[in-house]
Design a protein around this motif. Structure first.
Motif, PDB file in Angstrom:
ATOM      1  N   VAL A 218       0.842  -1.208   0.000  1.00 31.93           N
ATOM      2  CA  VAL A 218       0.000   0.000   0.000  1.00 31.93           C
ATOM      3  C   VAL A 218       0.869   1.247   0.000  1.00 31.93           C
ATOM      4  CG1 VAL A 218      -1.670   1.314   1.362  1.00 31.93           C
ATOM      5  CG2 VAL A 218      -1.965  -1.149   1.073  1.00 31.93           C
ATOM      6  N   THR A 219       1.920   1.244   0.794  1.00 33.85           N
ATOM      7  CA  THR A 219       2.829   2.395   0.847  1.00 33.85           C
ATOM      8  C   THR A 219       3.522   2.612  -0.496  1.00 33.85           C
ATOM      9  OG1 THR A 219       3.226   1.877   3.183  1.00 33.85           O
ATOM     10  CG2 THR A 219       4.737   3.414   2.126  1.00 33.85           C
ATOM     11  N   LEU A 220       3.922   1.535  -1.141  1.00 31.32           N
ATOM     12  CA  LEU A 220       4.565   1.628  -2.450  1.00 31.32           C
ATOM     13  C   LEU A 220       3.596   2.171  -3.498  1.00 31.32           C
ATOM     14  CD1 LEU A 220       7.307   0.931  -3.810  1.00 31.32           C
ATOM     15  CD2 LEU A 220       6.310  -1.295  -4.407  1.00 31.32           C
ATOM     16  N   ALA A 221       2.332   1.758  -3.421  1.00 30.14           N
ATOM     17  CA  ALA A 221       1.328   2.241  -4.370  1.00 30.14           C
ATOM     18  C   ALA A 221       1.087   3.737  -4.204  1.00 30.14           C
ATOM     19  CB  ALA A 221       0.021   1.466  -4.177  1.00 30.14           C
TER      20      ALA A 221
ATOM     21  N   GLY B 188       3.924  10.398  -9.562  1.00 29.04           N
ATOM     22  CA  GLY B 188       3.433  10.566 -10.917  1.00 29.04           C
ATOM     23  C   GLY B 188       3.917   9.560 -11.930  1.00 29.04           C
ATOM     24  N   PHE B 189       4.144   8.315 -11.520  1.00 33.89           N
ATOM     25  CA  PHE B 189       4.564   7.276 -12.461  1.00 33.89           C
ATOM     26  C   PHE B 189       3.321   6.535 -12.969  1.00 33.89           C
ATOM     27  CE2 PHE B 189       8.596   8.045 -10.425  1.00 33.89           C
ATOM     28  CZ  PHE B 189       9.538   7.768 -11.414  1.00 33.89           C
ATOM     29  N   HIS B 190       3.054   6.615 -14.273  1.00 37.95           N
ATOM     30  CA  HIS B 190       1.913   5.923 -14.860  1.00 37.95           C
ATOM     31  C   HIS B 190       2.274   4.495 -15.255  1.00 37.95           C
ATOM     32  CE1 HIS B 190       1.413  10.298 -16.331  1.00 37.95           C
ATOM     33  NE2 HIS B 190       0.921  10.185 -15.117  1.00 37.95           N
ATOM     34  N   CYS B 191       3.505   4.301 -15.707  1.00 40.52           N
ATOM     35  CA  CYS B 191       3.971   2.993 -16.173  1.00 40.52           C
ATOM     36  C   CYS B 191       4.589   2.230 -15.000  1.00 40.52           C
ATOM     37  CB  CYS B 191       4.987   3.169 -17.294  1.00 40.52           C
ATOM     38  SG  CYS B 191       5.737   1.623 -17.851  1.00 40.52           S
ATOM     39  N   GLU B 192       4.078   1.024 -14.734  1.00 35.54           N
ATOM     40  CA  GLU B 192       4.585   0.244 -13.608  1.00 35.54           C
ATOM     41  C   GLU B 192       6.026  -0.200 -13.825  1.00 35.54           C
ATOM     42  OE1 GLU B 192       1.818  -2.905 -13.078  1.00 35.54           O
ATOM     43  OE2 GLU B 192       0.336  -1.657 -12.047  1.00 35.54           O
ATOM     44  N   ALA B 193       6.400  -0.468 -15.083  1.00 40.47           N
ATOM     45  CA  ALA B 193       7.778  -0.886 -15.356  1.00 40.47           C
ATOM     46  C   ALA B 193       8.756   0.237 -15.024  1.00 40.47           C
ATOM     47  CB  ALA B 193       7.925  -1.294 -16.827  1.00 40.47           C
ATOM     48  N   ARG B 194       8.451   1.473 -15.446  1.00 42.45           N
ATOM     49  CA  ARG B 194       9.306   2.610 -15.128  1.00 42.45           C
ATOM     50  C   ARG B 194       9.317   2.885 -13.629  1.00 42.45           C
ATOM     51  NH1 ARG B 194       7.586   7.520 -17.027  1.00 42.45           N
ATOM     52  NH2 ARG B 194       9.665   8.311 -16.541  1.00 42.45           N
ATOM     53  N   TRP B 195       8.161   2.693 -12.989  1.00 44.71           N
ATOM     54  CA  TRP B 195       8.082   2.940 -11.553  1.00 44.71           C
ATOM     55  C   TRP B 195       8.963   1.960 -10.775  1.00 44.71           C
ATOM     56  CZ3 TRP B 195       7.937   5.364  -7.365  1.00 44.71           C
ATOM     57  CH2 TRP B 195       7.559   4.779  -6.157  1.00 44.71           C
ATOM     58  N   LEU B 196       8.920   0.703 -11.126  1.00 42.55           N
ATOM     59  CA  LEU B 196       9.713  -0.287 -10.399  1.00 42.55           C
ATOM     60  C   LEU B 196      11.211  -0.106 -10.658  1.00 42.55           C
ATOM     61  CD1 LEU B 196       7.443  -3.433 -10.746  1.00 42.55           C
ATOM     62  CD2 LEU B 196       7.873  -2.067  -8.692  1.00 42.55           C
ATOM     63  N   ARG B 197      11.582   0.321 -11.876  1.00 46.86           N
ATOM     64  CA  ARG B 197      12.993   0.637 -12.124  1.00 46.86           C
ATOM     65  C   ARG B 197      13.447   1.791 -11.242  1.00 46.86           C
ATOM     66  NH1 ARG B 197      11.733  -0.231 -17.693  1.00 46.86           N
ATOM     67  NH2 ARG B 197      11.604   2.020 -18.038  1.00 46.86           N
ATOM     68  N   PHE B 198      12.595   2.808 -11.120  1.00 45.92           N
ATOM     69  CA  PHE B 198      12.919   3.934 -10.250  1.00 45.92           C
ATOM     70  C   PHE B 198      13.002   3.492  -8.792  1.00 45.92           C
ATOM     71  CE2 PHE B 198      11.531   7.301  -7.384  1.00 45.92           C
ATOM     72  CZ  PHE B 198      12.340   8.373  -7.750  1.00 45.92           C
ATOM     73  N   ALA B 199      12.048   2.671  -8.357  1.00 44.82           N
ATOM     74  CA  ALA B 199      12.036   2.221  -6.962  1.00 44.82           C
ATOM     75  C   ALA B 199      13.260   1.381  -6.637  1.00 44.82           C
ATOM     76  CB  ALA B 199      10.753   1.429  -6.685  1.00 44.82           C
TER      77      ALA B 199
ATOM     78  N   ALA C 293      16.123   1.692  -7.943  1.00 45.11           N
ATOM     79  CA  ALA C 293      17.302   2.560  -7.941  1.00 45.11           C
ATOM     80  C   ALA C 293      17.326   3.541  -6.779  1.00 45.11           C
ATOM     81  CB  ALA C 293      17.377   3.326  -9.268  1.00 45.11           C
ATOM     82  N   HIS C 294      16.140   4.021  -6.335  1.00 48.86           N
ATOM     83  CA  HIS C 294      16.110   5.107  -5.361  1.00 48.86           C
ATOM     84  C   HIS C 294      15.404   4.780  -4.044  1.00 48.86           C
ATOM     85  CE1 HIS C 294      16.558   7.097  -9.349  1.00 48.86           C
ATOM     86  NE2 HIS C 294      17.373   7.890  -8.676  1.00 48.86           N
ATOM     87  N   LEU C 295      14.563   3.755  -4.022  1.00 45.51           N
ATOM     88  CA  LEU C 295      13.797   3.464  -2.812  1.00 45.51           C
ATOM     89  C   LEU C 295      14.130   2.099  -2.228  1.00 45.51           C
ATOM     90  CD1 LEU C 295      10.270   4.742  -3.952  1.00 45.51           C
ATOM     91  CD2 LEU C 295      12.022   5.989  -2.680  1.00 45.51           C
ATOM     92  N   HIS C 296      15.267   1.547  -2.617  1.00 45.49           N
ATOM     93  CA  HIS C 296      15.625   0.207  -2.141  1.00 45.49           C
ATOM     94  C   HIS C 296      15.853   0.189  -0.636  1.00 45.49           C
ATOM     95  CE1 HIS C 296      16.790  -3.920  -2.875  1.00 45.49           C
ATOM     96  NE2 HIS C 296      17.825  -3.767  -2.079  1.00 45.49           N
TER      97      HIS C 296
ATOM     98  N   CYS D 214      12.658  -5.489  -0.443  1.00 45.57           N
ATOM     99  CA  CYS D 214      12.180  -6.674  -1.160  1.00 45.57           C
ATOM    100  C   CYS D 214      11.163  -6.273  -2.225  1.00 45.57           C
ATOM    101  CB  CYS D 214      11.562  -7.681  -0.191  1.00 45.57           C
ATOM    102  SG  CYS D 214      12.693  -8.297   1.064  1.00 45.57           S
ATOM    103  N   LEU D 215      11.612  -5.516  -3.200  1.00 40.43           N
ATOM    104  CA  LEU D 215      10.722  -5.060  -4.266  1.00 40.43           C
ATOM    105  C   LEU D 215      10.442  -6.190  -5.257  1.00 40.43           C
ATOM    106  CD1 LEU D 215      12.238  -1.533  -4.925  1.00 40.43           C
ATOM    107  CD2 LEU D 215       9.914  -2.014  -4.133  1.00 40.43           C
ATOM    108  N   PRO D 216       9.185  -6.344  -5.688  1.00 41.77           N
ATOM    109  CA  PRO D 216       8.857  -7.407  -6.646  1.00 41.77           C
ATOM    110  C   PRO D 216       9.144  -6.955  -8.075  1.00 41.77           C
ATOM    111  CG  PRO D 216       6.869  -6.242  -6.035  1.00 41.77           C
ATOM    112  CD  PRO D 216       7.982  -5.615  -5.233  1.00 41.77           C
TER     113      PRO D 216
END
Length: 298
Positions: free
Chosen positions: A38-41, A48-59, A61-64, A69-71
């Protein structure tokens, strides 16, 4: 506490983890907990990330550090769609924890949620049978999708909401929302609902009066006698539009990207949760602007 994204996400995680207990998983539990999901969502919606693929790449890189344990994208998409009931519970829990929750004035409005444009997309969409063609008077155009009906306080705190076929009369939707959760109006004696001309109906007035609810909306020109307090609507009309502007301008509601019933539902709920979380956190820390997400979107 400050208007910082890390602080907002930490406060949200603690609230969800403490108050919204979820059933235990059978077998090995997932590495990403429901509270972290829920926090990640919310972080995705605020940034403002619409694309989940771009969002997870950002996460990654920056929110690890916050989410060790990012999926991957398929697992995140599957978990997020399945978490729609949890997201709805989180919206209600945060709203009820705010000092604005028992406000005895509500504002109600509806706004289009476009889901497709091309005829071919409409034909093969999984939303067929739920979404439909509607007309947006604000932009003077037709669209294919759904309509978001939102009941909130004047500060924008969501009380209840739903997605419906745009051809369904918004007066019927309002009556259904109140009838579905009667305890909301019972807890607010003398409740006043502010609406626009689309909610003019004698039947709706009788329905609300029987439940002790007053409805204040503009009258048609040269038709009937204006209500005594109708002049007050001129000062609060902007409140109704500004809530929708927050969802569309700051949280990109019109770019939700959902293609299925569960996908559209959770992406709309994701944005409503982000707005609710910002209001709840801003009230907690005493921020001067209640509904602003600008402090958290960078």
């Amino acid at each position: 506490m400050t208007t910082d994204l890390d602080t907002l996400l930490t406060a949200l995680y603690v609230h969800v983890d403490d108050r919204l207990k979820t059933p235990r998983w059978r077998g090995r539990p997932p590495r990403l907990t429901d509270a972290e999901l829920v926090t990640l969502a919310v972080a995705q919606a605020v940034l403002g990330f619409h694309c989940e693929a771009r969002w997870l790449r950002f996460a990654h890189a920056h929110l690890h550090g916050m989410f060790p344990c990012l999926p991957q994208r398929p697992a995140y998409n599957k978990r997020l769609r399945a978490a729609l009931p949890l997201v709805k519970r989180a919206i209600r829990s945060l709203a009820a924890d705010s000092d604005l929750w028992l406000d005895d004035v509500w504002i109600v409005d509806s706004t289009p949620v476009e889901c497709a444009r091309s005829r071919e997309t409409v034909k093969r969409s999984d939303l067929a049978g739920w979404a439909n063609y509607g007309y947006c008077r604000s932009h003077s155009r037709f669209y294919w999708g759904l309509k978001l009906h939102l009941v909130c306080t004047p500060a924008g705190l969501p009380v209840t909401w739903t997605l419906a076929d745009p051809k369904i009369d918004e007066r019927q939707v309002l009556a259904a929302l109140i009838d579905n959760e009667p305890e909301l109006s019972v807890a607010r004696p003398g409740l006043l609902i502010l609406a626009d001309k689309g909610y003019i109906a004698a039947e709706l007035d009788r329905f609300l009066a029987a439940r002790g609810i007053s409805l204040l909306r503009p009258s048609y020109r040269n038709r009937g006698t204006p209500q005594p307090a109708e002049a007050l609507l001129k000062t609060v009309r902007q409140l109704i539009e500004s809530v929708n502007d927050t969802l569309k301008g700051q949280l990109d509601l019109e770019q939700h990207g959902g293609r299925t019933v569960e996908g559209v539902g959770v992406r709309v709920a994701q944005r409503i949760l982000a707005m609710t979380c910002a209001i709840w956190h801003n009230r907690t820390i005493g921020a001067p602007i209640t509904r602003s997400l600008i402090a958290y979107d960078h």
